[in-house]
Design an enzyme around this catalytic site. Sequence first.
Site, PDB file in Angstrom:
ATOM      1  N   SER A  93       3.258  -1.945  10.397  1.00 17.46           N
ATOM      2  CA  SER A  93       4.702  -2.003  10.644  1.00 17.46           C
ATOM      3  C   SER A  93       5.314  -3.371  10.333  1.00 17.46           C
ATOM      4  O   SER A  93       6.198  -3.841  11.052  1.00 17.46           O
ATOM      5  CB  SER A  93       5.031  -1.573  12.077  1.00 17.46           C
ATOM      6  OG  SER A  93       4.639  -0.225  12.292  1.00 17.46           O
ATOM      7  N   GLU A 121      -5.594  -4.729  10.540  1.00 19.51           N
ATOM      8  CA  GLU A 121      -4.577  -3.701  10.747  1.00 19.51           C
ATOM      9  C   GLU A 121      -4.872  -2.945  12.032  1.00 19.51           C
ATOM     10  O   GLU A 121      -5.702  -2.017  12.034  1.00 19.51           O
ATOM     11  CB  GLU A 121      -4.566  -2.705   9.576  1.00 19.51           C
ATOM     12  CG  GLU A 121      -4.232  -3.315   8.237  1.00 19.51           C
ATOM     13  CD  GLU A 121      -3.615  -2.286   7.289  1.00 19.51           C
ATOM     14  OE1 GLU A 121      -2.508  -2.536   6.814  1.00 19.51           O
ATOM     15  OE2 GLU A 121      -4.235  -1.227   7.057  1.00 19.51           O
ATOM     16  N   ASN A 135       0.878  -1.170   0.000  1.00 21.63           N
ATOM     17  CA  ASN A 135       0.000   0.000   0.000  1.00 21.63           C
ATOM     18  C   ASN A 135       0.914   1.218   0.000  1.00 21.63           C
ATOM     19  O   ASN A 135       1.471   1.573   1.034  1.00 21.63           O
ATOM     20  CB  ASN A 135      -0.909  -0.014   1.240  1.00 21.63           C
ATOM     21  CG  ASN A 135      -1.726   1.267   1.358  1.00 21.63           C
ATOM     22  OD1 ASN A 135      -1.749   2.095   0.437  1.00 21.63           O
ATOM     23  ND2 ASN A 135      -2.404   1.438   2.488  1.00 21.63           N
TER      24      ASN A 135
END
Length: 251
Positions: A212, A167, A9
């Site tokens: 992350s 996420e 992304n």
Amino acid sequence: MRPKLVAGNWKMHGGTIQNRELLAAIVAGTEGLSGIGLTVCVPYPYLSQAQSVLQHTAVSWGAQNLSQHDKGAYTGEVSAAMLTDFGCRYVIVGHSERRALYGEDNHTVALKFKAAQTAGLIPVLCIGETLDQRAAAVTEQVVAEQLDTVIDLMGIDALAESVLAYEPVWAIGTGKTATPQQAQDVHGFIRSRIAANSRGVANELQILYGGSVKANNAAELFAMPDIDGGLIGGASLVADEFITICRAAKN
Ligand code: 13P
């Protein structure tokens, strides 16, 4: 066994010159990595560039958002049909940045999911809790509600033609990755909730982890039984990092 998927992304990053280098490096660095899915979700203006570089390669491309409407007076919006016009395979829907910064609620996200599927795109549906919600121990409630809104609108079988991305908002862009066990716990919860509706869909559905993910932590995350790959932000802009993450999905 579910095949793994690694999706970049890019968010609002890129430029034609750096994209050309990055895409070429990704294609070269992932050549021969069969059996996994690879995709990059680029800003709208670069879809044409992604298409011309990536067609005839094993790397697909997609977008980061779409309108819930087919067409009309919606200045600044981009429809699902426009994305398919540029060969997109995937489109991210309900990213936490869209939810937080652009006011997309669960219902809007569900409508976008529908628009994507209706046009033949594979929606990558993002769900996840904030730090406050985790602290308040309502993570499962939050992700269940985000998921249920889509299931209520589309039916459980529609999920079979989609990808989920868990996420946790507190792990996005913070360098604070969920531990593999923390991520697995939520992925396991999501899959068992779907299994209560359809065991078949639950078994086949790819659930990605995002937040992350880096070259040095991807392998341990991808080793968890219910983590089927990753949705990668910052590290997808660095060729070596992204390629290492793709390789970790292969092993
Ligand atoms: P980072 O990998 O930069 O934390 O971003 C994750 C993300 O939001 C992917 O959609």
